[in-house]
Motif scaffolding. Structure first.
Motif, PDB file in Angstrom:
ATOM      1  N   GLN A 268       0.710  -1.100  -0.030  1.00  0.00           N
ATOM      2  CA  GLN A 268       0.161   0.061   0.095  1.00  0.00           C
ATOM      3  C   GLN A 268       0.888   1.248   0.261  1.00  0.00           C
ATOM      4  O   GLN A 268       1.864   1.268   0.797  1.00  0.00           O
ATOM      5  CB  GLN A 268      -0.806   0.092   1.235  1.00  0.00           C
ATOM      6  N   LEU A 269       0.435   2.289  -0.747  1.00  0.00           N
ATOM      7  CA  LEU A 269       1.351   3.504  -0.830  1.00  0.00           C
ATOM      8  C   LEU A 269       0.176   4.530  -0.832  1.00  0.00           C
ATOM      9  O   LEU A 269      -0.730   4.591  -1.434  1.00  0.00           O
ATOM     10  CB  LEU A 269       2.233   3.591  -1.888  1.00  0.00           C
ATOM     11  N   LEU A 270       0.396   5.692  -0.289  1.00  0.00           N
ATOM     12  CA  LEU A 270      -0.401   6.852  -0.293  1.00  0.00           C
ATOM     13  C   LEU A 270      -1.716   6.375   0.296  1.00  0.00           C
ATOM     14  O   LEU A 270      -2.683   6.619  -0.511  1.00  0.00           O
ATOM     15  CB  LEU A 270      -0.626   7.771  -1.466  1.00  0.00           C
ATOM     16  N   PRO A 271      -1.710   5.911   1.601  1.00  0.00           N
ATOM     17  CA  PRO A 271      -3.122   5.456   2.188  1.00  0.00           C
ATOM     18  C   PRO A 271      -4.412   6.546   1.801  1.00  0.00           C
ATOM     19  O   PRO A 271      -3.986   7.500   1.903  1.00  0.00           O
ATOM     20  CB  PRO A 271      -2.832   5.218   3.470  1.00  0.00           C
ATOM     21  N   LEU A 274      -4.656   5.634  -2.977  1.00  0.00           N
ATOM     22  CA  LEU A 274      -4.576   4.593  -3.973  1.00  0.00           C
ATOM     23  C   LEU A 274      -4.975   3.268  -3.314  1.00  0.00           C
ATOM     24  O   LEU A 274      -4.899   2.907  -2.026  1.00  0.00           O
ATOM     25  CB  LEU A 274      -3.266   4.534  -4.527  1.00  0.00           C
ATOM     26  N   PRO A 275      -5.596   2.260  -4.165  1.00  0.00           N
ATOM     27  CA  PRO A 275      -6.040   1.035  -3.434  1.00  0.00           C
ATOM     28  C   PRO A 275      -4.642   0.096  -3.337  1.00  0.00           C
ATOM     29  O   PRO A 275      -3.676   0.555  -3.700  1.00  0.00           O
ATOM     30  CB  PRO A 275      -6.875   0.198  -4.599  1.00  0.00           C
ATOM     31  N   GLU A 299      -1.114  -6.814  -8.850  1.00  0.00           N
ATOM     32  CA  GLU A 299      -2.403  -6.669  -9.340  1.00  0.00           C
ATOM     33  C   GLU A 299      -3.040  -5.150  -8.587  1.00  0.00           C
ATOM     34  O   GLU A 299      -3.020  -5.054  -7.368  1.00  0.00           O
ATOM     35  CB  GLU A 299      -3.411  -7.480  -8.754  1.00  0.00           C
ATOM     36  N   LEU A 300      -3.505  -4.427  -9.267  1.00  0.00           N
ATOM     37  CA  LEU A 300      -3.932  -2.971  -8.750  1.00  0.00           C
ATOM     38  C   LEU A 300      -5.727  -3.016  -8.807  1.00  0.00           C
ATOM     39  O   LEU A 300      -6.072  -2.836  -9.877  1.00  0.00           O
ATOM     40  CB  LEU A 300      -3.488  -2.000  -9.384  1.00  0.00           C
ATOM     41  N   LEU A 301      -6.380  -3.362  -7.909  1.00  0.00           N
ATOM     42  CA  LEU A 301      -7.649  -3.455  -7.671  1.00  0.00           C
ATOM     43  C   LEU A 301      -8.433  -2.639  -6.738  1.00  0.00           C
ATOM     44  O   LEU A 301      -7.869  -2.130  -5.536  1.00  0.00           O
ATOM     45  CB  LEU A 301      -7.928  -5.009  -7.544  1.00  0.00           C
ATOM     46  N   GLU A 302      -9.631  -2.128  -6.904  1.00  0.00           N
ATOM     47  CA  GLU A 302     -10.383  -1.349  -6.024  1.00  0.00           C
ATOM     48  C   GLU A 302     -10.960  -2.461  -5.162  1.00  0.00           C
ATOM     49  O   GLU A 302     -11.258  -3.494  -5.300  1.00  0.00           O
ATOM     50  CB  GLU A 302     -11.605  -0.686  -6.670  1.00  0.00           C
TER      51      GLU A 302
END
Length: 302
Positions: A268-271, A274-275, A299-302
């Motif tokens: 996780q980055l920039l809580p 970004l998801p 994988e970048l998922l909502e």
């Protein structure tokens, strides 16, 4: 010669036999002192034994062993030809450690000291200066504002004009490090270099804490803190390779090459912005100037 040897024989308890005799070499008389069955001890060393000889022409051949020693007192016994900067670094860096299997050997003409042997091998002129010990529970603060290395199990060597620590077990934070070497290859050069190489395996967040600490964080512009990077899965692990070159007279000129290898982490980055990135594999490379990666898969998922 006190200007070269320091206080190697300035011991609390010294007991043994001395044999002084004269012998002729090329029609000249030479004096020689033989040390027989000597024992020694003080607050730093226990159950020490040594024997050997000293000739008045400067030749020495001394051998010593000890059952145990305090690693954080080794600076007292370093030859004075070693620069004050190096001796002060050893004094301030070696915080603790229980030494055992201590060995000392010095052979050659003291007028030629320091000898340039590598490790425990003699030079071409059959000269050697060598101190070694096995160390447990060691702690090394190798530089201010850098995370210390703790719980060190290692072999410590001083030889010729250099020193080396080789460890297969130690910790930085909670991370286990192995195959680590810490070396000053040349005491006599004006620009003495501290070289640290090692591998580590542990929790991803521990490695990220390493990159967020002290002078290293400043060097890389606090980038890990700025992007708030962290692993969110409990079993997130990573591997670290680290190569440091620290000039003892100016730590600001440190050279760094490191690599964090991440596999199957949730990051996780920039809580709240970004998801979470899932199943991330990446090679994160950092130097004294930057942090970068050209190989990130996830994988970048909502």
């Amino acid at each position: 010669n006190n200007n070269k040897i320091s206080n190697l024989l300035n011991l609390f308890h010294l007991k043994g036999k001395i044999d002084i005799h004269n012998f002729n070499v090329k029609n000249s008389t030479r004096n020689q002192i033989n040390f027989l069955d000597f024992s020694f001890a003080n607050n730093d060393v226990s159950n020490g034994k040594f024997d050997g000889l000293i000739r008045f022409d400067g030749y020495v051949n001394l051998n010593a062993t000890a059952d145990s020693a305090n690693a954080n007192q080794v600076y007292k016994y370093l030859p004075l030809v070693i620069s004050k900067d190096v001796r002060n670094w050893v004094k301030n860096a070696v915080i603790s450690g229980n030494g055992s299997n201590v060995k000392f050997k010095m052979k050659g003409n003291i007028n030629n000291f320091p000898f340039r042997n590598i490790g425990n091998s003699e030079t071409e002129n059959n000269e050697i200066f060598y101190i070694s010990a096995d160390v447990k529970n060691g702690e090394l603060h190798y530089a201010n504002n850098w995370l210390p290395i703790k719980n060190i199990a290692a072999n410590l060597e001083f030889f010729g004009i250099g020193m080396r620590i080789v460890s297969n077990s130690a910790n930085i934070l909670k991370t286990q490090i192995s195959n680590t070497s810490i070396e000053i290859p040349d005491f006599l050069t004006f620009d003495e270099q501290l070289l640290i190489k090692g591998n580590a395996n542990g929790e991803t967040n521990e490695f990220l804490e390493f990159l967020k600490y002290g002078d290293l964080a400043k060097k890389i512009d606090n980038v890990i803190e700025k992007i708030k990077l962290k692993a969110t899965n409990n079993n997130a692990t990573a591997d670290l390779k680290l190569d440091l070159k620290l000039p003892l007279r100016n730590f600001n000129n440190v050279k760094i090459l490191g690599e964090v290898n991440i596999k199957n982490n949730n990051l996780q980055l920039l809580p709240n912005f970004l998801p979470i990135m899932k199943n991330v594999s990446a090679n994160l490379t950092f130097t004294e100037n930057s942090v970068y990666s050209d190989n990130i898969v996830g994988e970048l998922l909502e």
